[in-house]
Design a protein around this motif. Structure first.
Motif, PDB file in Angstrom:
ATOM      1  N   MET A 181      47.570  36.816  -3.169  1.00 39.27           N
ATOM      2  CA  MET A 181      47.702  37.835  -4.200  1.00 39.27           C
ATOM      3  C   MET A 181      47.189  37.345  -5.536  1.00 39.27           C
ATOM      4  N   GLN A 182      47.239  36.078  -5.757  1.00 41.30           N
ATOM      5  CA  GLN A 182      46.790  35.524  -7.034  1.00 41.30           C
ATOM      6  C   GLN A 182      45.285  35.260  -7.052  1.00 41.30           C
ATOM      7  N   LYS A 183      44.593  35.479  -5.926  1.00 41.83           N
ATOM      8  CA  LYS A 183      43.165  35.220  -5.860  1.00 41.83           C
ATOM      9  C   LYS A 183      42.406  36.289  -6.585  1.00 41.83           C
ATOM     10  N   SER A 184      41.524  35.923  -7.499  1.00 42.59           N
ATOM     11  CA  SER A 184      40.768  36.885  -8.284  1.00 42.59           C
ATOM     12  C   SER A 184      39.265  36.771  -8.065  1.00 42.59           C
ATOM     13  N   ALA A 185      38.781  35.593  -7.676  1.00 42.30           N
ATOM     14  CA  ALA A 185      37.336  35.384  -7.442  1.00 42.30           C
ATOM     15  C   ALA A 185      37.084  35.331  -5.936  1.00 42.30           C
ATOM     16  N   PHE A 186      36.256  36.216  -5.538  1.00 40.83           N
ATOM     17  CA  PHE A 186      35.942  36.287  -4.101  1.00 40.83           C
ATOM     18  C   PHE A 186      34.500  35.871  -3.787  1.00 40.83           C
ATOM     19  N   HIS A 187      33.785  35.266  -4.742  1.00 37.24           N
ATOM     20  CA  HIS A 187      32.428  34.805  -4.468  1.00 37.24           C
ATOM     21  C   HIS A 187      32.461  33.494  -3.694  1.00 37.24           C
ATOM     22  N   ARG A 188      31.340  33.195  -3.150  1.00 38.74           N
ATOM     23  CA  ARG A 188      31.217  31.947  -2.392  1.00 38.74           C
ATOM     24  C   ARG A 188      30.866  30.836  -3.363  1.00 38.74           C
ATOM     25  N   SER A 189      31.828  29.919  -3.543  1.00 36.88           N
ATOM     26  CA  SER A 189      31.663  28.877  -4.544  1.00 36.88           C
ATOM     27  C   SER A 189      30.715  27.798  -4.034  1.00 36.88           C
ATOM     28  N   GLN A 190      30.181  27.017  -4.954  1.00 38.09           N
ATOM     29  CA  GLN A 190      29.291  25.917  -4.633  1.00 38.09           C
ATOM     30  C   GLN A 190      30.100  24.757  -4.042  1.00 38.09           C
ATOM     31  N   THR A 191      29.517  24.092  -3.078  1.00 38.32           N
ATOM     32  CA  THR A 191      30.202  22.960  -2.445  1.00 38.32           C
ATOM     33  C   THR A 191      29.747  21.628  -2.987  1.00 38.32           C
ATOM     34  N   LEU A 192      28.613  21.604  -3.704  1.00 37.88           N
ATOM     35  CA  LEU A 192      28.091  20.365  -4.255  1.00 37.88           C
ATOM     36  C   LEU A 192      27.990  20.489  -5.762  1.00 37.88           C
ATOM     37  N   PRO A 245      47.281  22.784  -4.056  1.00 39.08           N
ATOM     38  CA  PRO A 245      45.823  22.823  -3.785  1.00 39.08           C
ATOM     39  C   PRO A 245      45.481  23.519  -2.487  1.00 39.08           C
ATOM     40  N   LEU A 246      46.366  23.602  -1.556  1.00 37.16           N
ATOM     41  CA  LEU A 246      46.083  24.238  -0.250  1.00 37.16           C
ATOM     42  C   LEU A 246      46.608  25.649  -0.192  1.00 37.16           C
ATOM     43  N   LEU A 247      46.768  26.278  -1.360  1.00 40.76           N
ATOM     44  CA  LEU A 247      47.305  27.633  -1.362  1.00 40.76           C
ATOM     45  C   LEU A 247      46.316  28.627  -0.780  1.00 40.76           C
ATOM     46  N   SER A 248      45.011  28.452  -1.148  1.00 45.13           N
ATOM     47  CA  SER A 248      44.012  29.383  -0.618  1.00 45.13           C
ATOM     48  C   SER A 248      43.860  29.242   0.881  1.00 45.13           C
ATOM     49  N   GLU A 249      43.969  28.016   1.375  1.00 46.49           N
ATOM     50  CA  GLU A 249      43.862  27.817   2.799  1.00 46.49           C
ATOM     51  C   GLU A 249      45.049  28.424   3.522  1.00 46.49           C
ATOM     52  N   LYS A 250      46.256  28.334   2.894  1.00 47.42           N
ATOM     53  CA  LYS A 250      47.420  28.950   3.520  1.00 47.42           C
ATOM     54  C   LYS A 250      47.280  30.446   3.608  1.00 47.42           C
ATOM     55  N   LEU A 251      46.720  31.045   2.549  1.00 49.61           N
ATOM     56  CA  LEU A 251      46.521  32.491   2.588  1.00 49.61           C
ATOM     57  C   LEU A 251      45.524  32.875   3.671  1.00 49.61           C
ATOM     58  N   ILE A 252      44.524  32.095   3.828  1.00 49.31           N
ATOM     59  CA  ILE A 252      43.519  32.416   4.861  1.00 49.31           C
ATOM     60  C   ILE A 252      44.150  32.328   6.242  1.00 49.31           C
TER      61      ILE A 252
END
Length: 541
Positions: A1-12, A32-39
């Motif tokens: 619910m707190q995620k606001s950016a849905f673009h594909r971020s750079q990995t490098l 730090p693993l909050l986004s992974e938990k949501l996924i």
């Protein structure tokens, strides 16, 4: 619910010119693993969500089988039918038709068919694949044959030829019954009259032999009679004798001849002189048109073969055109002859010397063929590279430029040769004769050299002992035969008389007397003349 950016971020991320993996920024009090938990939570919800539109129950949907195409399900599945067709034979008094069996293959993958005719050995008929794999039309509209249209006992008409199906294999029968098609009863394949006639053999009768070859092989196998002999090559170019061993195999009555190699004989050590074989002793009488030169002799041409009764020490045998002198044998051979052939005495004989067995004969010189001189032709028979014949040098020096001249006329049945005059010159240095024809006015014959310097043999002389003409044969009135021409001596010069008188011991009295009578009349008148009547000067002594 707190995620606001849905673009594909750079990995490098680039730092100091190097690409490094980007680390996520973590705030204070933030996991730090909050986004992974949501996924992972979203994935679990989606997997457990029940679809709103379904066909049947949920359990039935899990039992749906995967789709398999026909070319995969029916791959390498072929129906096989056995059939035959009749082929009419024209212009043959022995047969009217032939029955040709074929095999029909139906490929379920693409409904194609192939017709194959089995090959028959030595039939002389082109057989094999009659129709290559393709869809065969069954009507004028071009509709192909299907497996539903095939059955036992039906006629399959393809390109104007009727194939009658008689039976099928087990897989074809099982497949057709599984599809609900009832097959007819199999029919027997008709017999081909031509093939049946080829299998039947002509009536023949073979008289059974009282001699059992198998029993002979069992009793006499590896029992060999060995004779010691000498090969007589007296007829060869270089006559010689060679020791050999003749072995007679009692198991099959075959003969083998082995050559005994001697040290320092100058011959290559070839052990086998004649390979093991049956030696014919007597041949059947062959017709006149039978070829006398054959490579192999068959049993039909031989009336009798050599047996142990034909071998005896002390005698000379002729095997394959060569003479062999048997002088001894081994101990087993003597025991065999004492037991089975007591009437044949196998006593060893003395080995003759090579000089007594081989008599050196004189080389035969072929007859003279008329080309070149006798001496030159003889050199070709004596040497591989001809050498010039030897000359008497002392005689050539003593008689240099000494020539005896005679006058002669030609004796011929041709009237045109009458009146032809010749001068015959005999050279004392090399015993050669040359003939010169004198010119005659209005004769039509070209004068000049008739024969160059040649040694002329006498009629009836042989090549081994040739006899040539010499001054002793040149009497006035004598006839000389020169290569088919006849010349009669009519006159001679004064030098001839002087030479013959100086060598009177070697000249016949008749020859000297004939020249005296011819030249004596002129010497009495002290007026010698030549053949034309002109005055000539008398040669000084």
């Amino acid at each position: 619910m707190q995620k606001s950016a849905f673009h594909r971020s750079q990995t490098l991320v680039y730092r100091n010119g190097f690409a490094l993996p980007r680390r996520p920024t973590v705030g204070i009090g933030q996991d730090p693993l909050l986004s992974e938990k949501l996924i992972q939570q979203q994935i679990s919800e989606l997997s457990s969500e029940t679809p709103y539109i379904t066909h049947g129950s949920y359990q039935e949907q899990g039992l749906v089988e995967d789709f398999i195409p026909a070319y995969v399900a029916l791959d390498k599945k072929v129906l096989r039918f056995y059939a035959y067709f009749e082929e009419d034979i024209l212009f043959s008094p022995t047969e009217q038709h032939r029955v040709c069996p074929v095999v029909i293959y139906y490929y379920l993958e693409d409904d194609s068919m192939c017709i194959f005719e089995p090959r028959v050995e030595n039939s002389g008929i082109p057989q094999g694949e009659r129709i290559k794999r393709q869809r065969l039309p069954r009507n004028e509209q071009g509709e192909p044959y299907l497996w539903k249209n095939l059955n036992i006992g039906m006629d399959l008409e393809v390109y104007g030829v009727k194939y009658h199906i008689t039976q099928c294999d087990a897989f074809t029968k099982e497949f057709m019954e599984s599809e609900g098609i009832v097959l007819n009863d199999p029919e027997p394949m008709p017999v081909d009259p031509y093939g049946q006639s080829r299998k039947s053999t002509l009536p023949s009768h073979t008289t059974t032999s009282s001699f059992d070859q198998m029993q002979q092989f069992i009793d006499m196998d590896r029992k060999v009679l060995r004779f010691f002999a000498l090969l007589d090559d007296a007829d060869a170019l270089f006559a010689d004798t060679r020791p050999v061993t003749i072995q007679f195999y009692l198991g099959d009555n075959t003969v083998e001849i082995r050559e005994v190699h001697e040290a320092n004989s100058g011959r290559d050590p070839f052990p086998i002189l004649m390979h093991r074989q049956k030696l014919p002793k007597k041949f059947k009488a062959a017709p006149q048109n039978f070829p006398s030169c054959v490579l192999e002799v068959s049993k039909a041409e031989v009336e009798e073969y050599y047996t142990p009764k034909d071998f005896q020490t002390g005698q000379t045998m002729k095997l394959q055109g060569r003479r062999f002198l048997l002088y001894d044998c081994d101990g087993f051979t003597k025991e065999y002859y004492q037991k089975n052939h007591p009437d044949i005495q196998m006593k060893p004989s003395e080995v003759p010397n090579k000089t007594s067995l081989v008599q050196l004969r004189k080389k035969e010189v072929p007859p003279y063929n008329g080309f070149g001189s006798l001496e030159d032709s003889l050199q070709n028979c004596l040497y591989l590279i001809p050498e010039p014949p030897k000359k008497n040098v002392l005689k050539m020096l003593e008689n240099n430029n000494k020539v005896l001249c005679y006058s002669a006329r030609m004796e011929s049945q041709n009237p045109d040769d009458d009146g032809r005059l010749f001068i015959l010159s005999y050279s004392l240095a090399n015993d050669m004769i040359s003939i010169y024809e004198k010119p005659t006015r209005n004769s039509g014959i070209i004068a000049g050299k008739f024969l160059k310097d040649t040694r002329i043999p006498k009629p009836g002389s042989t090549v081994e002992n040739p006899e040539f003409y010499s001054p002793a044969d040149f009497a006035i009135g004598a006839t000389l035969q020169v290569f088919g021409r006849r010349f009669v001596l009519t006159d001679a010069d004064q030098y001839v008389l002087n030479y013959l008188e100086s060598n009177a011991g070697q000249i016949p009295h008749q020859t000297l007397l004939s020249i005296h009578q011819k030249l004596g009349v002129r010497t009495e008148n002290n007026q010698p003349h030549d053949q034309n009547g002109d005055d000539v000067a008398e040669p000084s002594s």
